[in-house]
Design a protein around this motif. Structure first.
Motif, PDB file in Angstrom:
ATOM      1  N   LEU A 259       0.805  -1.224   0.000  1.00  0.00           N
ATOM      2  CA  LEU A 259       0.000   0.000   0.000  1.00  0.00           C
ATOM      3  C   LEU A 259       0.838   1.275   0.000  1.00  0.00           C
ATOM      4  O   LEU A 259       0.288   2.372   0.155  1.00  0.00           O
ATOM      5  CB  LEU A 259      -0.946   0.015   1.217  1.00  0.00           C
ATOM      6  CG  LEU A 259      -1.981  -1.116   1.290  1.00  0.00           C
ATOM      7  CD1 LEU A 259      -2.903  -0.911   2.487  1.00  0.00           C
ATOM      8  CD2 LEU A 259      -2.797  -1.194   0.007  1.00  0.00           C
ATOM      9  N   LEU A 260       2.143   1.166  -0.193  1.00  0.00           N
ATOM     10  CA  LEU A 260       3.013   2.343  -0.140  1.00  0.00           C
ATOM     11  C   LEU A 260       2.604   3.404  -1.159  1.00  0.00           C
ATOM     12  O   LEU A 260       2.427   3.111  -2.343  1.00  0.00           O
ATOM     13  CB  LEU A 260       4.465   1.938  -0.382  1.00  0.00           C
ATOM     14  CG  LEU A 260       5.261   1.529   0.861  1.00  0.00           C
ATOM     15  CD1 LEU A 260       6.609   0.961   0.470  1.00  0.00           C
ATOM     16  CD2 LEU A 260       5.440   2.697   1.815  1.00  0.00           C
ATOM     17  N   GLU A 261       2.475   4.649  -0.652  1.00  0.00           N
ATOM     18  CA  GLU A 261       2.102   5.771  -1.505  1.00  0.00           C
ATOM     19  C   GLU A 261       3.183   6.847  -1.556  1.00  0.00           C
ATOM     20  O   GLU A 261       3.255   7.603  -2.518  1.00  0.00           O
ATOM     21  CB  GLU A 261       0.798   6.395  -0.999  1.00  0.00           C
ATOM     22  CG  GLU A 261      -0.400   5.443  -1.075  1.00  0.00           C
ATOM     23  CD  GLU A 261      -1.660   6.065  -0.517  1.00  0.00           C
ATOM     24  OE1 GLU A 261      -1.549   7.145   0.128  1.00  0.00           O
ATOM     25  OE2 GLU A 261      -2.745   5.506  -0.717  1.00  0.00           O
TER      26      GLU A 261
ATOM     27  N   LEU B 234       9.761   0.421  -8.804  1.00  0.00           N
ATOM     28  CA  LEU B 234       8.474   0.857  -9.346  1.00  0.00           C
ATOM     29  C   LEU B 234       7.511  -0.304  -9.549  1.00  0.00           C
ATOM     30  O   LEU B 234       6.297  -0.135  -9.501  1.00  0.00           O
ATOM     31  CB  LEU B 234       8.691   1.602 -10.660  1.00  0.00           C
ATOM     32  CG  LEU B 234       9.517   2.892 -10.561  1.00  0.00           C
ATOM     33  CD1 LEU B 234       9.710   3.512 -11.932  1.00  0.00           C
ATOM     34  CD2 LEU B 234       8.870   3.890  -9.606  1.00  0.00           C
ATOM     35  N   ARG B 235       8.057  -1.475  -9.724  1.00  0.00           N
ATOM     36  CA  ARG B 235       7.212  -2.652  -9.897  1.00  0.00           C
ATOM     37  C   ARG B 235       6.468  -2.984  -8.598  1.00  0.00           C
ATOM     38  O   ARG B 235       5.356  -3.514  -8.622  1.00  0.00           O
ATOM     39  CB  ARG B 235       8.062  -3.847 -10.338  1.00  0.00           C
ATOM     40  CG  ARG B 235       7.253  -5.111 -10.628  1.00  0.00           C
ATOM     41  CD  ARG B 235       8.154  -6.264 -11.014  1.00  0.00           C
ATOM     42  NE  ARG B 235       8.823  -6.019 -12.280  1.00  0.00           N
ATOM     43  CZ  ARG B 235      10.128  -5.987 -12.445  1.00  0.00           C
ATOM     44  NH1 ARG B 235      10.935  -6.149 -11.388  1.00  0.00           N
ATOM     45  NH2 ARG B 235      10.667  -5.787 -13.623  1.00  0.00           N
ATOM     46  N   TYR B 236       7.099  -2.656  -7.462  1.00  0.00           N
ATOM     47  CA  TYR B 236       6.519  -3.011  -6.167  1.00  0.00           C
ATOM     48  C   TYR B 236       5.561  -1.962  -5.620  1.00  0.00           C
ATOM     49  O   TYR B 236       4.866  -2.210  -4.641  1.00  0.00           O
ATOM     50  CB  TYR B 236       7.633  -3.244  -5.143  1.00  0.00           C
ATOM     51  CG  TYR B 236       8.549  -4.396  -5.480  1.00  0.00           C
ATOM     52  CD1 TYR B 236       8.033  -5.613  -5.899  1.00  0.00           C
ATOM     53  CD2 TYR B 236       9.927  -4.264  -5.378  1.00  0.00           C
ATOM     54  CE1 TYR B 236       8.869  -6.673  -6.209  1.00  0.00           C
ATOM     55  CE2 TYR B 236      10.770  -5.313  -5.693  1.00  0.00           C
ATOM     56  CZ  TYR B 236      10.234  -6.517  -6.105  1.00  0.00           C
ATOM     57  OH  TYR B 236      11.062  -7.562  -6.418  1.00  0.00           O
ATOM     58  N   VAL B 237       5.544  -0.767  -6.196  1.00  0.00           N
ATOM     59  CA  VAL B 237       4.747   0.323  -5.614  1.00  0.00           C
ATOM     60  C   VAL B 237       3.773   0.895  -6.656  1.00  0.00           C
ATOM     61  O   VAL B 237       3.870   2.064  -7.027  1.00  0.00           O
ATOM     62  CB  VAL B 237       5.660   1.432  -5.045  1.00  0.00           C
ATOM     63  CG1 VAL B 237       6.360   0.957  -3.805  1.00  0.00           C
ATOM     64  CG2 VAL B 237       6.695   1.887  -6.095  1.00  0.00           C
ATOM     65  N   PRO B 238       2.814   0.124  -7.095  1.00  0.00           N
ATOM     66  CA  PRO B 238       1.874   0.597  -8.126  1.00  0.00           C
ATOM     67  C   PRO B 238       0.979   1.742  -7.668  1.00  0.00           C
ATOM     68  O   PRO B 238       0.419   2.457  -8.502  1.00  0.00           O
ATOM     69  CB  PRO B 238       1.038  -0.653  -8.436  1.00  0.00           C
ATOM     70  CG  PRO B 238       1.119  -1.480  -7.178  1.00  0.00           C
ATOM     71  CD  PRO B 238       2.506  -1.245  -6.660  1.00  0.00           C
ATOM     72  N   LEU B 239       0.862   1.943  -6.348  1.00  0.00           N
ATOM     73  CA  LEU B 239      -0.006   2.998  -5.815  1.00  0.00           C
ATOM     74  C   LEU B 239       0.768   4.272  -5.478  1.00  0.00           C
ATOM     75  O   LEU B 239       0.203   5.195  -4.892  1.00  0.00           O
ATOM     76  CB  LEU B 239      -0.731   2.503  -4.557  1.00  0.00           C
ATOM     77  CG  LEU B 239      -1.593   1.244  -4.717  1.00  0.00           C
ATOM     78  CD1 LEU B 239      -2.231   0.873  -3.377  1.00  0.00           C
ATOM     79  CD2 LEU B 239      -2.667   1.460  -5.768  1.00  0.00           C
ATOM     80  N   ILE B 240       2.045   4.347  -5.852  1.00  0.00           N
ATOM     81  CA  ILE B 240       2.912   5.451  -5.448  1.00  0.00           C
ATOM     82  C   ILE B 240       2.360   6.799  -5.900  1.00  0.00           C
ATOM     83  O   ILE B 240       1.971   6.983  -7.041  1.00  0.00           O
ATOM     84  CB  ILE B 240       4.350   5.244  -5.989  1.00  0.00           C
ATOM     85  CG1 ILE B 240       5.344   6.191  -5.297  1.00  0.00           C
ATOM     86  CG2 ILE B 240       4.415   5.357  -7.491  1.00  0.00           C
ATOM     87  CD1 ILE B 240       5.636   5.816  -3.893  1.00  0.00           C
TER      88      ILE B 240
ATOM     89  N   LEU C 103       2.030   3.856 -13.145  1.00  0.00           N
ATOM     90  CA  LEU C 103       2.220   4.938 -12.165  1.00  0.00           C
ATOM     91  C   LEU C 103       1.123   6.002 -12.316  1.00  0.00           C
ATOM     92  O   LEU C 103       1.396   7.201 -12.319  1.00  0.00           O
ATOM     93  CB  LEU C 103       3.605   5.581 -12.338  1.00  0.00           C
ATOM     94  CG  LEU C 103       4.805   4.638 -12.219  1.00  0.00           C
ATOM     95  CD1 LEU C 103       6.099   5.407 -12.399  1.00  0.00           C
ATOM     96  CD2 LEU C 103       4.806   3.916 -10.887  1.00  0.00           C
ATOM     97  N   ALA C 104      -0.091   5.546 -12.424  1.00  0.00           N
ATOM     98  CA  ALA C 104      -1.228   6.440 -12.671  1.00  0.00           C
ATOM     99  C   ALA C 104      -1.497   7.390 -11.509  1.00  0.00           C
ATOM    100  O   ALA C 104      -2.122   8.432 -11.691  1.00  0.00           O
ATOM    101  CB  ALA C 104      -2.474   5.603 -12.956  1.00  0.00           C
TER     102      ALA C 104
ATOM    103  N   LEU D 137       7.390  13.899  -7.975  1.00  0.00           N
ATOM    104  CA  LEU D 137       8.615  13.143  -8.235  1.00  0.00           C
ATOM    105  C   LEU D 137       9.817  14.063  -8.082  1.00  0.00           C
ATOM    106  O   LEU D 137       9.879  15.125  -8.695  1.00  0.00           O
ATOM    107  CB  LEU D 137       8.595  12.563  -9.656  1.00  0.00           C
ATOM    108  CG  LEU D 137       9.858  11.819 -10.112  1.00  0.00           C
ATOM    109  CD1 LEU D 137      10.079  10.565  -9.280  1.00  0.00           C
ATOM    110  CD2 LEU D 137       9.774  11.464 -11.591  1.00  0.00           C
ATOM    111  N   PHE D 138      10.764  13.656  -7.237  1.00  0.00           N
ATOM    112  CA  PHE D 138      11.993  14.424  -7.052  1.00  0.00           C
ATOM    113  C   PHE D 138      13.168  13.470  -7.154  1.00  0.00           C
ATOM    114  O   PHE D 138      13.317  12.557  -6.340  1.00  0.00           O
ATOM    115  CB  PHE D 138      11.996  15.117  -5.687  1.00  0.00           C
ATOM    116  CG  PHE D 138      13.288  15.840  -5.393  1.00  0.00           C
ATOM    117  CD1 PHE D 138      13.498  17.142  -5.832  1.00  0.00           C
ATOM    118  CD2 PHE D 138      14.312  15.217  -4.680  1.00  0.00           C
ATOM    119  CE1 PHE D 138      14.690  17.803  -5.567  1.00  0.00           C
ATOM    120  CE2 PHE D 138      15.505  15.865  -4.413  1.00  0.00           C
ATOM    121  CZ  PHE D 138      15.694  17.167  -4.862  1.00  0.00           C
TER     122      PHE D 138
END
Length: 237
Positions: A161-163, A189-195, A221-222, A227-228
């Protein structure tokens, strides 16, 4: 309201006696006890005594902040006891652990399944074999955390659930993070689709971009809004 003042409200009346026990946020700092500066061990003793006194009587905080910037307040054993005690109730949703010196998280830390936010500075992240992830974790801030690439990959893969992720490191810590195996942006990025927010400083960028950057993202990454990525334009690569 500072904890010390909150506890003093218990003498106002019988109605106020236990009101402080429902405070959602507890913040323990090294300056919350008053002792002569020439007696550091006495201050440490009084601070630890005060922390446990509050925790034993409290109903269970949802936000906990431990800040011990001075080297004399690096209390590995005492911090282990505090985290171990908190793991029994699992009521903590937000944990901030700030120290100036390296502190290895105990195994009991990884049983805090109620955690939604973690802020850790100068910690050592060594996941136990029994670690099954933080099922509610939404925000992670690592500042100068020593962790191998393998451990970092395993950690993020088990927090679905990481955002928000913030990775701040220095060159020395990144040497440890690089480890023997690679953990790239593609893996992350594969592990954090809700980022929703991702902040990575220069040294972590070097580590995660090892072997080149992807031409295609592994996920849409919708949800990403912030992003930094810190880079040094003076370097050839």
């Amino acid at each position: 309201m500072p904890i010390r003042d909150a506890l003093r409200t218990s003498v106002l009346s019988t109605k106020w006696r236990y009101s402080w026990r429902s405070m959602p946020k507890l913040a323990f700092m090294e300056d919350m006890v008053e002792v002569l500066s020439s007696l550091p061990l006495m201050r440490k003793y009084k601070l630890i005594r005060a922390i446990f006194h509050v925790l034993f009587l409290h109903n269970g905080p949802t936000i906990l902040k431990l800040r011990f910037p001075s080297h004399e307040f690096l209390m590995a054993f005492e911090c282990d006891l505090i985290i171990g005690y908190l793991s029994r109730g699992n009521s903590v949703k937000k944990l901030k652990l700030i120290t100036d010196k390296t502190y290895q998280l105990p195994a009991s830390f990884f049983t805090l399944q109620g955690l939604e936010t973690i802020l850790l500075t100068n910690g050592v992240l060594e996941l136990p074999l029994t670690f099954n992830g933080f099922s509610r974790l939404r925000k992670t801030v690592f500042v100068h955390v020593k962790v191998s690439a393998q451990m970092l990959q395993r950690f993020f893969s088990k927090c679905p659930l990481l955002e928000y992720i913030v990775l701040i490191g220095d060159e020395q810590g990144i040497d440890s993070a690089a480890g023997g195996s690679k953990f790239t942006f593609v893996d992350l990025l594969r592990y954090v689709p809700l980022i929703k927010g991702l902040e990575v400083t220069e040294d972590y960028v070097k580590c995660l971009s090892a072997g080149g950057m992807p031409h295609k993202l592994p996920a849409s990454l919708a949800h990403l809004k912030y992003l930094f990525l810190e880079v040094c334009l003076m370097e050839h690569n």
